[in-house]
Design a protein around this motif. Structure first.
Motif, PDB file in Angstrom:
ATOM      1  N   ASP A   1       0.879  -1.176   0.000  1.00 37.58           N
ATOM      2  CA  ASP A   1       0.000   0.000   0.000  1.00 37.58           C
ATOM      3  C   ASP A   1       0.910   1.218   0.000  1.00 37.58           C
TER       4      ASP A   1
ATOM      5  N   SER B   1      -5.605   0.301   0.874  1.00 42.18           N
ATOM      6  CA  SER B   1      -5.814  -0.981   1.553  1.00 42.18           C
ATOM      7  C   SER B   1      -6.454  -0.681   2.907  1.00 42.18           C
ATOM      8  N   SER B   2      -6.579  -1.696   3.733  1.00 38.05           N
ATOM      9  CA  SER B   2      -7.162  -1.485   5.058  1.00 38.05           C
ATOM     10  C   SER B   2      -6.277  -0.599   5.929  1.00 38.05           C
ATOM     11  N   GLU B   3      -5.017  -0.453   5.591  1.00 39.52           N
ATOM     12  CA  GLU B   3      -4.114   0.418   6.345  1.00 39.52           C
ATOM     13  C   GLU B   3      -4.325   1.895   6.039  1.00 39.52           C
ATOM     14  N   SER B   4      -4.907   2.210   4.876  1.00 40.95           N
ATOM     15  CA  SER B   4      -5.044   3.619   4.492  1.00 40.95           C
ATOM     16  C   SER B   4      -6.477   4.062   4.226  1.00 40.95           C
ATOM     17  N   HIS B   5      -7.420   3.143   4.091  1.00 42.94           N
ATOM     18  CA  HIS B   5      -8.800   3.516   3.781  1.00 42.94           C
ATOM     19  C   HIS B   5      -9.468   4.120   5.018  1.00 42.94           C
TER      20      HIS B   5
ATOM     21  N   TYR C   1     -11.494   1.912   7.575  1.00 35.02           N
ATOM     22  CA  TYR C   1     -10.772   1.027   8.475  1.00 35.02           C
ATOM     23  C   TYR C   1      -9.881   1.782   9.456  1.00 35.02           C
ATOM     24  N   THR C   2      -9.417   2.968   9.094  1.00 34.24           N
ATOM     25  CA  THR C   2      -8.529   3.719   9.973  1.00 34.24           C
ATOM     26  C   THR C   2      -9.289   4.548  10.991  1.00 34.24           C
TER      27      THR C   2
ATOM     28  N   GLN D   1     -12.556   8.987   9.176  1.00 34.11           N
ATOM     29  CA  GLN D   1     -13.526   9.408   8.174  1.00 34.11           C
ATOM     30  C   GLN D   1     -13.813  10.894   8.323  1.00 34.11           C
TER      31      GLN D   1
END
Length: 87
Positions: free
Chosen positions: A17, A51-55, A58-59, A62
């Motif tokens: 990512d 990815s889930s690390e940057s979306h 998931y982080t 928002q």
């Protein structure tokens, strides 16, 4: 029994990512010509934008688009057209 020669090769691939600079080692059938040395071994390599690390979902980072409801936004924006008063 599986037929031979019709299934893609399943192997360990490193996904990167780029926006979070995070690496994931996952089993995948994705095709790529790139390789990377990761944890002392050579793996196929694929870059990702998100990815889930940057979306944000998931982080937990928002952005709140609006505190108002959609109906309130509509009335605020189009109140002059909805008005029945004649001038």
């Amino acid at each position: 029994m599986m037929k031979h020669g019709i299934h893609p090769e399943y192997r360990t691939v490193v996904f990167h990512d780029t926006s979070a600079d995070a690496y994931f080692k996952v089993g995948s059938t994705i095709k790529t010509e790139k390789t990377i040395e990761f944890e002392g071994e050579s793996f196929p390599y694929v870059t990702l934008d998100v990815s889930s690390e940057s979306h944000p979902f998931y982080t937990g980072k928002q952005k709140m688009i609006s505190q108002e409801g959609k109906t309130a936004q509509f009335h605020k924006r189009f109140a002059r057209f909805l008005s029945k008063e004649e001038k």
